[in-house]
Design an enzyme around this catalytic site. Structure first.
Site, short mmCIF file in Angstrom:
data_model
loop_
_atom_site.label_atom_id
_atom_site.label_comp_id
_atom_site.label_asym_id
_atom_site.label_seq_id
_atom_site.Cartn_x
_atom_site.Cartn_y
_atom_site.Cartn_z
N CYS A 185 -66.20 28.49 54.97
CA CYS A 185 -65.07 28.03 55.81
C CYS A 185 -63.74 28.34 55.14
O CYS A 185 -62.78 28.71 55.79
CB CYS A 185 -65.16 26.52 56.03
SG CYS A 185 -66.67 25.96 56.78
N SER A 230 -50.40 11.65 52.58
CA SER A 230 -49.99 12.70 53.52
C SER A 230 -49.53 13.98 52.82
O SER A 230 -49.32 15.00 53.47
CB SER A 230 -48.84 12.20 54.41
OG SER A 230 -49.17 10.97 55.00
N THR A 284 -54.94 6.56 44.90
CA THR A 284 -54.13 6.79 46.10
C THR A 284 -53.64 8.24 46.14
O THR A 284 -53.40 8.80 47.21
CB THR A 284 -52.95 5.80 46.12
OG1 THR A 284 -53.50 4.47 46.05
CG2 THR A 284 -52.12 5.91 47.36
N CYS A 310 -72.21 24.83 51.95
CA CYS A 310 -72.06 25.21 50.54
C CYS A 310 -72.48 24.14 49.53
O CYS A 310 -72.63 24.43 48.34
CB CYS A 310 -70.63 25.65 50.24
SG CYS A 310 -69.41 24.34 50.42
N HIS A 339 -41.05 14.26 50.41
CA HIS A 339 -40.07 13.71 51.34
C HIS A 339 -38.67 14.26 51.09
O HIS A 339 -38.34 14.68 49.98
CB HIS A 339 -40.08 12.18 51.25
CG HIS A 339 -41.28 11.57 51.90
ND1 HIS A 339 -41.46 11.57 53.26
CD2 HIS A 339 -42.38 10.96 51.38
CE1 HIS A 339 -42.61 10.99 53.55
NE2 HIS A 339 -43.19 10.62 52.43
N LYS A 393 -42.98 4.80 57.85
CA LYS A 393 -42.23 5.94 58.39
C LYS A 393 -42.81 6.39 59.72
O LYS A 393 -42.35 7.37 60.29
CB LYS A 393 -42.24 7.08 57.37
CG LYS A 393 -41.55 6.71 56.05
CD LYS A 393 -41.43 7.90 55.13
CE LYS A 393 -40.77 7.51 53.82
NZ LYS A 393 -41.68 6.83 52.88
C1 LIG Z 1 -51.76 6.88 53.57
C2 LIG Z 1 -50.72 7.20 52.52
C3 LIG Z 1 -49.84 8.23 52.74
C4 LIG Z 1 -48.86 8.53 51.78
N1 LIG Z 1 -48.09 9.62 51.97
C5 LIG Z 1 -47.18 9.97 51.03
C6 LIG Z 1 -46.41 11.15 51.19
O1 LIG Z 1 -46.59 11.90 52.13
N2 LIG Z 1 -45.46 11.42 50.26
C7 LIG Z 1 -45.23 10.60 49.20
O2 LIG Z 1 -44.31 10.87 48.44
N3 LIG Z 1 -46.00 9.50 49.00
C8 LIG Z 1 -46.98 9.18 49.87
N4 LIG Z 1 -47.79 8.10 49.67
C9 LIG Z 1 -47.64 7.35 48.43
C10 LIG Z 1 -48.34 8.06 47.27
O3 LIG Z 1 -49.64 8.45 47.62
C11 LIG Z 1 -48.38 7.12 46.07
O4 LIG Z 1 -47.09 6.66 45.83
C12 LIG Z 1 -48.90 7.78 44.81
O5 LIG Z 1 -50.12 8.45 45.04
C13 LIG Z 1 -49.07 6.73 43.73
O6 LIG Z 1 -49.59 7.33 42.59
P1 LIG Z 1 -50.02 6.46 41.35
O7 LIG Z 1 -50.25 7.39 40.24
O8 LIG Z 1 -49.02 5.37 41.14
O9 LIG Z 1 -51.33 5.71 41.81
P2 LIG Z 1 -52.85 6.21 41.90
O10 LIG Z 1 -52.96 7.57 42.41
O11 LIG Z 1 -53.60 5.15 42.64
O12 LIG Z 1 -53.30 6.25 40.39
C14 LIG Z 1 -53.66 5.11 39.67
C15 LIG Z 1 -54.82 5.50 38.78
O13 LIG Z 1 -55.13 4.41 37.93
C16 LIG Z 1 -56.51 4.38 37.76
N5 LIG Z 1 -56.88 3.04 37.31
C17 LIG Z 1 -56.85 1.88 38.01
N6 LIG Z 1 -57.28 0.86 37.25
C18 LIG Z 1 -57.57 1.38 36.04
C19 LIG Z 1 -58.05 0.82 34.84
N7 LIG Z 1 -58.33 -0.48 34.74
N8 LIG Z 1 -58.26 1.63 33.78
C20 LIG Z 1 -57.98 2.98 33.87
N9 LIG Z 1 -57.52 3.55 35.00
C21 LIG Z 1 -57.31 2.76 36.07
C22 LIG Z 1 -57.04 4.73 39.13
O14 LIG Z 1 -58.39 5.17 39.08
C23 LIG Z 1 -56.08 5.79 39.58
O15 LIG Z 1 -56.53 7.09 39.25
C24 LIG Z 1 -48.77 7.76 50.60
C25 LIG Z 1 -49.69 6.72 50.39
C26 LIG Z 1 -50.66 6.46 51.33
C27 LIG Z 1 -51.65 5.39 51.06
#
Ligand SMILES: Cc1cc2nc3c(=O)[nH]c(=O)nc-3n(C[C@H](O)[C@H](O)[C@H](O)COP(=O)(O)OP(=O)(O)OC[C@H]3O[C@@H](n4cnc5c(N)ncnc54)[C@H](O)[C@@H]3O)c2cc1C
Length: 491
Positions: free
Chosen positions: A410, A54, A49, A448, A58, A257
């Protein structure tokens, strides 16, 4: 227990998941004399994710009082300027506007103003005059707004890569392309099985995003679920850069939001996201319906957005927990197992504060964490050719001619920058795009891509057939001409 014949590794701390939260935790724990290993399923960090959101840092006024989202969002926001300065990551403090399209919405804006003020957020209510002076392209029927100058924008995948790079500099280890497929407990030790390894750890930090509930279940913790909630986003060409400078929010709905207009840290304008629960954790399709909803919503804020200027679209999945809040806690059953789950929005903003809380959680449970005297918070700075003056470019090219060869026209990305990205961990075309922006511009790699493929093959010492877009299964060259003929694939 399984895994006969697999290589064994033993560490003090195993972090499962290399998103923004996992990489923040890795860097935070690399401040201490601990043996830390981050295990990631994908070929590079930041591809969950974290790569599809975005990118907004925040303001800290949205979150319901009393939630963990509220507890970690504002402190996270406050950590960004220093964090990004230390890691040489682009962070733009462009400010956030929460706008009201009606008098009723203005009452809601005022409630958020009060909420933010109560928790110490730097906020200002703007008159129409002040608002349109700041953002002349906003819809003239907007009746008023609240301004949060400390809101900002960052490139989340760039930050995740930089955090991991700095954690590695400070002794942490990274294991990619190794999804955790099994886990069990034996005494005080936790075991994680991947396709290649059995990893023994004293402490396991579960930060697997959408899969955090599945990792928890491997250890018998079935008390929370992760429900994917999709958000589509549409990115404009750099030509639209100055249409607005602040991030524009409408008043929020019950579940999101709302549809925003977002100046990204890379300079492109973006509109989105939608917010729909979906059944599958891999449903990353963008849809016509989603586009229509976003375009209508965004145009109600900024009327002169032009659809023909959209150059790319993507969707991300929020890993929403069935609690409706972040889960930041020790397993109730397994000693030394931490769940950082349900980190939906504002998880990117909150990530540094959540990670800074992890050592405190460990100390509270009696773990002894000894700081490293030689922890270095600074990553080696990145050369960004298009930000240099002519004189600086001249000098650089004289020292290293690879900075004189433009690969991505680009975004004006040079061969030297691509080689540097590979040296820092990029392994794929997407890795180059996320880290060095090669292929991120208007033509989306049309020009590229073959050149980047050649550089990847050369630097990684692999054949062109082995170069992938995003890891195994996404090879770019599938057939040679003679194989095409052999397989009967003809035009
Ligand atoms: C459309 C959208 C817009 C958003 N906009 C914002 C914003 O503007 N500002 C903000 O603060 N937040 C925003 N968020 C929320 C934010 O993106 C997330 O809260 C954040 O990226 C979560 O990070 P994470 O590390 O928990 O998860 P992830 O980035 O999903 O990381 C989890 C990782 O675990 C790995 N994984 C999964 N299973 C396994 C396994 N079995 N073994 C090993 N690795 C594994 C995955 O490959 C991944 O790399 C948004 C979310 C979305 C969907």
């Amino acid at each position: 227990m399984s895994g006969v014949g697999k290589e064994r590794r033993s560490v003090q701390v195993a972090i499962v998941g290399g998103g923004i939260v996992g990489t923040c935790v890795a860097r935070e724990l690399s401040r201490y004399k601990l043996d830390v290993l981050l295990i990631e399923a994908e070929p590079e960090v930041g591809w969950g994710t974290t790569k599809a959101n975005s990118g907004i840092v925040h303001g800290g006024f949205h979150e319901e009082p009393g939630t963990l989202k509220a507890k970690f969002c504002l402190p996270g926001n406050q950590m960004f300027p220093k964090l990004c300065e230390e890691l040489d990551v682009t962070f733009v403090q462009n400010g956030i506007l929460l706008v009201a399209r009606t008098e009723e919405e203005m009452e809601v804006v005022q409630r958020y103003y009060q909420r933010g003020k109560d928790r110490g957020v730097n906020l200002r209510l703007l008159s129409q005059e002040e608002l349109f002076e700041l953002e002349p392209n906003l819809n003239r029927s907007i009746v008023g707004a609240m301004y949060a100058p400390e809101g900002g924008s960052v490139m989340p995948f760039e930050l995740a890569a930089a955090l991991m790079e700095n954690a590695i500099q400070n002794g942490a280890q990274l294991l990619v392309e190794n999804p955790v497929i099994n886990g069990w407990v034996d005494g005080d030790k936790k075991y994680l099985e991947t396709p290649q390894y059995i990893i023994e750890a004293d402490i396991v930090v579960n930060v697997a995003g959408l899969k955090a509930d599945e990792i928890a279940r491997l250890f018998g913790d079935a008390y929370f679920s992760i429900l994917p909630r999709k958000g589509e986003e549409y990115l404009f060409d750099l030509s639209e850069k100055n249409v607005v400078t602040s991030t524009i929010f409408p008043v929020p709905s019950e579940i999101s939001k709302g549809i925003l207009v977002i100046p990204t840290a890379a300079g492109n304008l973006m509109m989105g996201p939608t917010s729909h629960n979906v059944p599958a954790k891999d449903d990353l399709a963008t849809t016509y319906e989603g586009f229509r909803q976003i375009y209508e919503g965004a145009k109600s804020l900024v009327p002169n957005l032009q659809v023909r200027k959209v150059i790319a679209q993507f969707a991300g999945l929020r890993a929403a927990s069935d609690r409706g809040d972040f889960i930041v806690e020790f397993s109730p059953r397994v000693r030394g197992l931490i769940h950082l789950a349900g980190i939906e929005s504002p998880g990117l903003t909150a990530a540094p504060a959540i990670a800074a809380h992890v050592p405190e959680m460990l100390k509270d449970k009696g773990y002894v964490l000894e700081p490293k005297e030689d922890f270095n918070p600074r990553r080696e700075p990145v050369i960004r050719f298009n930000e240099l003056s002519h004189e600086e470019r001249d000098e650089l090219v004289r020292k290293d001619p690879s900075f004189g060869r433009i690969i991505c026209r680009c975004e004006t990305v040079t061969e030297g920058e691509i080689v540097d990205a590979i040296r820092r961990g990029a392994r794929t075309l997407d890795g180059i795009k996320f880290r060095a922006r090669g292929g991120a511009g208007r033509c989306q790699g049309g020009f590229c891509q073959p050149l980047v493929m050649e550089i990847l093959a050369r630097e990684l010492n692999i054949t062109l057939e082995k170069v992938t877009k995003r890891g195994p299964g996404s090879e770019m060259i599938m057939y040679h001409a003679k194989e095409l003929l052999r397989d009967g694939v003809r035009q």
